[in-house]
Design a protein around this motif. Structure first.
Motif, mmCIF file in Angstrom:
data_model
loop_
_atom_site.group_PDB
_atom_site.id
_atom_site.type_symbol
_atom_site.label_atom_id
_atom_site.label_comp_id
_atom_site.label_asym_id
_atom_site.label_seq_id
_atom_site.Cartn_x
_atom_site.Cartn_y
_atom_site.Cartn_z
ATOM 1 N N LYS A 280 0.803 -1.221 0.000
ATOM 2 C CA LYS A 280 0.000 0.000 0.000
ATOM 3 C C LYS A 280 0.842 1.280 0.000
ATOM 4 C CE LYS A 280 -3.828 -2.185 2.508
ATOM 5 N NZ LYS A 280 -4.669 -2.150 3.724
ATOM 6 N N VAL A 281 2.136 1.128 -0.146
ATOM 7 C CA VAL A 281 3.026 2.286 -0.018
ATOM 8 C C VAL A 281 3.700 2.605 -1.347
ATOM 9 C CG1 VAL A 281 5.116 3.172 1.097
ATOM 10 C CG2 VAL A 281 3.432 1.894 2.435
ATOM 11 N N VAL A 282 3.689 3.884 -1.716
ATOM 12 C CA VAL A 282 4.381 4.344 -2.917
ATOM 13 C C VAL A 282 5.868 4.536 -2.584
ATOM 14 C CG1 VAL A 282 4.549 6.183 -4.632
ATOM 15 C CG2 VAL A 282 2.309 5.502 -3.741
ATOM 16 N N LEU A 283 6.739 4.049 -3.440
ATOM 17 C CA LEU A 283 8.172 4.157 -3.181
ATOM 18 C C LEU A 283 8.636 5.613 -3.190
ATOM 19 C CD1 LEU A 283 9.798 1.305 -5.296
ATOM 20 C CD2 LEU A 283 9.375 1.324 -2.831
ATOM 21 N N SER A 284 9.562 5.921 -2.318
ATOM 22 C CA SER A 284 10.166 7.249 -2.297
ATOM 23 C C SER A 284 11.073 7.417 -3.518
ATOM 24 C CB SER A 284 10.995 7.430 -1.023
ATOM 25 O OG SER A 284 12.127 6.573 -1.041
ATOM 26 N N THR A 285 11.428 8.654 -3.803
ATOM 27 C CA THR A 285 12.361 8.923 -4.904
ATOM 28 C C THR A 285 13.681 8.210 -4.670
ATOM 29 O OG1 THR A 285 11.354 11.082 -5.290
ATOM 30 C CG2 THR A 285 13.575 10.746 -6.159
ATOM 31 N N MET A 286 14.137 8.191 -3.414
ATOM 32 C CA MET A 286 15.397 7.532 -3.071
ATOM 33 C C MET A 286 15.343 6.039 -3.396
ATOM 34 S SD MET A 286 18.299 8.538 -1.461
ATOM 35 C CE MET A 286 17.801 9.805 -0.314
ATOM 36 N N ALA A 287 14.235 5.399 -3.049
ATOM 37 C CA ALA A 287 14.084 3.967 -3.330
ATOM 38 C C ALA A 287 14.078 3.710 -4.834
ATOM 39 C CB ALA A 287 12.801 3.444 -2.695
ATOM 40 N N GLN A 288 13.407 4.561 -5.581
ATOM 41 C CA GLN A 288 13.362 4.406 -7.034
ATOM 42 C C GLN A 288 14.750 4.572 -7.645
ATOM 43 O OE1 GLN A 288 10.112 6.705 -8.871
ATOM 44 N NE2 GLN A 288 9.068 6.679 -6.918
ATOM 45 N N GLU A 289 15.523 5.505 -7.107
ATOM 46 C CA GLU A 289 16.891 5.703 -7.592
ATOM 47 C C GLU A 289 17.739 4.471 -7.296
ATOM 48 O OE1 GLU A 289 18.539 9.277 -6.042
ATOM 49 O OE2 GLU A 289 16.993 10.566 -6.896
ATOM 50 N N TYR A 290 17.582 3.919 -6.091
ATOM 51 C CA TYR A 290 18.350 2.724 -5.732
ATOM 52 C C TYR A 290 18.026 1.576 -6.679
ATOM 53 C CZ TYR A 290 19.944 -1.416 -3.275
ATOM 54 O OH TYR A 290 20.558 -2.612 -2.965
ATOM 55 N N LEU A 291 16.757 1.391 -7.003
ATOM 56 C CA LEU A 291 16.370 0.321 -7.915
ATOM 57 C C LEU A 291 16.970 0.520 -9.300
ATOM 58 C CD1 LEU A 291 12.638 -0.243 -6.899
ATOM 59 C CD2 LEU A 291 14.564 -1.802 -6.529
ATOM 60 N N ARG A 292 17.080 1.766 -9.739
ATOM 61 C CA ARG A 292 17.713 2.026 -11.042
ATOM 62 C C ARG A 292 19.182 1.600 -11.028
ATOM 63 N NH1 ARG A 292 14.318 6.648 -11.206
ATOM 64 N NH2 ARG A 292 15.896 8.004 -10.281
ATOM 65 N N TYR A 293 19.892 1.964 -9.960
ATOM 66 C CA TYR A 293 21.289 1.530 -9.843
ATOM 67 C C TYR A 293 21.381 0.015 -9.787
ATOM 68 C CZ TYR A 293 23.015 6.276 -8.940
ATOM 69 O OH TYR A 293 23.354 7.601 -9.048
ATOM 70 N N LEU A 294 20.466 -0.605 -9.064
ATOM 71 C CA LEU A 294 20.462 -2.061 -8.912
ATOM 72 C C LEU A 294 20.263 -2.741 -10.264
ATOM 73 C CD1 LEU A 294 20.605 -4.159 -6.577
ATOM 74 C CD2 LEU A 294 18.107 -4.132 -6.541
ATOM 75 N N LYS A 295 19.283 -2.273 -11.006
ATOM 76 C CA LYS A 295 18.996 -2.870 -12.320
ATOM 77 C C LYS A 295 20.146 -2.638 -13.305
ATOM 78 C CE LYS A 295 13.979 -2.493 -11.784
ATOM 79 N NZ LYS A 295 12.728 -1.811 -12.220
ATOM 80 N N ASN A 296 20.734 -1.445 -13.271
ATOM 81 C CA ASN A 296 21.866 -1.163 -14.161
ATOM 82 C C ASN A 296 23.039 -2.084 -13.858
ATOM 83 O OD1 ASN A 296 20.497 0.888 -15.467
ATOM 84 N ND2 ASN A 296 21.387 2.524 -14.238
ATOM 85 N N HIS A 297 23.312 -2.284 -12.570
ATOM 86 C CA HIS A 297 24.441 -3.112 -12.169
ATOM 87 C C HIS A 297 24.210 -4.565 -12.590
ATOM 88 C CE1 HIS A 297 27.973 -4.289 -10.018
ATOM 89 N NE2 HIS A 297 27.313 -5.000 -9.122
#
Length: 311
Positions: A280-297
Motif C-alpha cells: 500500500k506504499v508508494v516508493l520514495s524517490t530515493m528507493a526508485q533511484e536505488y532500484l535504477r542503480y540495482l537494475k543497471n548493475h
C-alpha cells in the motif's frame, strides 16, 4: 499539519521507537509523542499502535506515511528551487540477503548524494528479518530470492505481512570458490564434484528453516557443513578451508575479493531474485533511484531484467 510533524513521523518509523527518534531529534520524548498525537487528531486517524515494545504503523499509518514522504520530497524541491537551500537530510534503508550486487548499487546511490547530509542503512541479514524490517518500515526495500522450493511458503508470509515480491532477474546457480580451489577451470561443477568440500551457508537464527535458507538445495545431506553470519567470513573460509557456497553467480569486481571465482553449478534449479515492498506504499524517490542503480548493475553482468508488466 506542519512539515515538522511529517519529519518526526518519518524519523520514528526509521527507528521504530519514539524514544530513539527523540534522542536523534534532540527533543524530549513527551514533546515528540504530543506532536504525533496532535497530527493523529487533526487527520482523524491512528498512525501508530503503541506497546511496551515500541510503536508500529497501523494500516492508515502506512498509507499516511507514503503521502508524508511525497510531501517532504516536494518541499525539498521547492526549497532548493526558490530558497537555494540544501535538500533536507536524506534517510533511506535497505535489508537484503548477502548479495554483493545489492551492496554495489547502494554504494553508487550514496556516491550520488556525497554533497548532501544523509543517514543511510544497509542491513545484510536473515531472510525472516528482511521481511520483518520491510513490514515494520525499518527498511523501505528488501532483497531476497524465490524458487520452486521456497516460493509457496515465502509468498504466503509476504501476503500475511501485506508485502509484494517484485522479480528482478532469473539466475542459474553458481558455486563460489577460492581461485586456488582444484575445481577452478572446470566449465561447470556437479553436486558430486562438491561432496568432499566444506559447504558454507548463512545461518538463519531461530528461523533456520529450509525455506528461509539463502542457498538452494538446502535439504540435501552434507558431509561437511559450516554456517556463518556474514559475507566476509564466508569469503575467508572459501579461501582458508577450500570450501564453497552456492549463490547467483553475480560477483562485484569492484567490491569483492579477486580471489573468489564463480563456477556454474549443473542443476535444473533456478533462482528468481527480486525486491519486496509494502503493497500500500508508494516508493520514495530515493528507493526508485536505488532500484535504477540495482537494475543497471545487474544488466552490466549480462542478466535480463524482468519487466513486471510483461510477466
Amino acid at each position: 499539519m506542519r512539515i515538522k510533524q511529517l519529519e518526526y513521523l518519518v524519523k520514528i518509523v526509521a527507528f521504530g521507537s519514539i524514544n530513539e527518534a527523540a534522542k536523534h531529534l534532540y527533543i524530549t520524548q513527551p514533546s515528540l509523542s504530543n506532536a504525533i498525537k496532535e497530527l493523529e487528531e487533526e487527520m482523524g486517524i491512528q498512525i501508530f499502535k503503541r506497546s511496551q515494545k515500541g510503536v508500529a504503523l497501523t494500516n492508515d499509518g502506512s498509507e499516511f506515511l507514503a503521502y508524508a514522504r511525497q510531501v517532504l520530497e516536494q518541499v525539498d524541491l521547492m526549497e532548493v528551487r526558490y530558497k537555494n537551500k540544501e535538500t533536507r537530510r536524506r534517510l533511506f534503508s535497505v535489508s537484503a540477503q548477502h548479495y554483493a550486487f545489492a551492496v554495489h548499487a547502494f554504494v553508487e546511490l550514496i556516491r550520488s548524494y556525497e554533497k548532501n547530509e544523509y543517514e543511510f542503512t544497509f542491513r545484510e541479514t536473515q531472510t525472516n528479518q528482511i521481511i520483518e524490517d520491510v513490514s515494520t518500515f525499518q527498511s523501505e526495500i528488501g532483497i531476497l530470492f524465490l524458487n520452486d522450493f521456497n516460493e509457496k511458503v515465502l509468498q504466503k508470509l509476504l501476503k500475511e505481512k501485506e508485502l509484494i515480491f517484485h522479480p528482478l532477474f532469473i539466475a542459474r546457480p553458481h558455486v563460489f570458490v577460492s581461485k586456488t580451489n582444484p575445481l577452478v577451470g572446470k566449465p561447470f561443477v556437479t553436486l558430486e564434484d562438491l561432496e568432499d568440500y566444506p559447504y558454507l551457508s548463512f545461518e538463519q537464527g531461530q528461523n533456520n528453516s529450509f525455506y528461509f535458507s539463502e542457498e538452494i538445495l538446502s535439504t540435501r545431506y552434507l558431509k561437511k557443513n559450516i554456517r556463518v553470519s556474514d559475507r566476509a567470513t564466508i569469503f575467508n573460509f572459501l579461501i582458508g578451508l577450500n570450501g564453497y557456497t552456492i549463490s547467483s553467480g553475480v560477483i562485484s569486481t569492484e567490491l569483492n575479493d579477486e580471489n573468489i571465482i564463480a563456477i556454474p553449478l549443473k542443476v535444473e534449479e533456478r533462482m528468481t531474485i527480486g525486491w519486496i515492498s509494502p503493497s500500500k506504499v508508494v516508493l520514495s524517490t530515493m528507493a526508485q533511484e536505488y532500484l535504477r542503480y540495482l537494475k543497471n548493475h545487474i544488466s552490466e553482468y549480462g542478466f535480463s531484467i524482468i519487466n513486471e508488466e510483461n510477466g
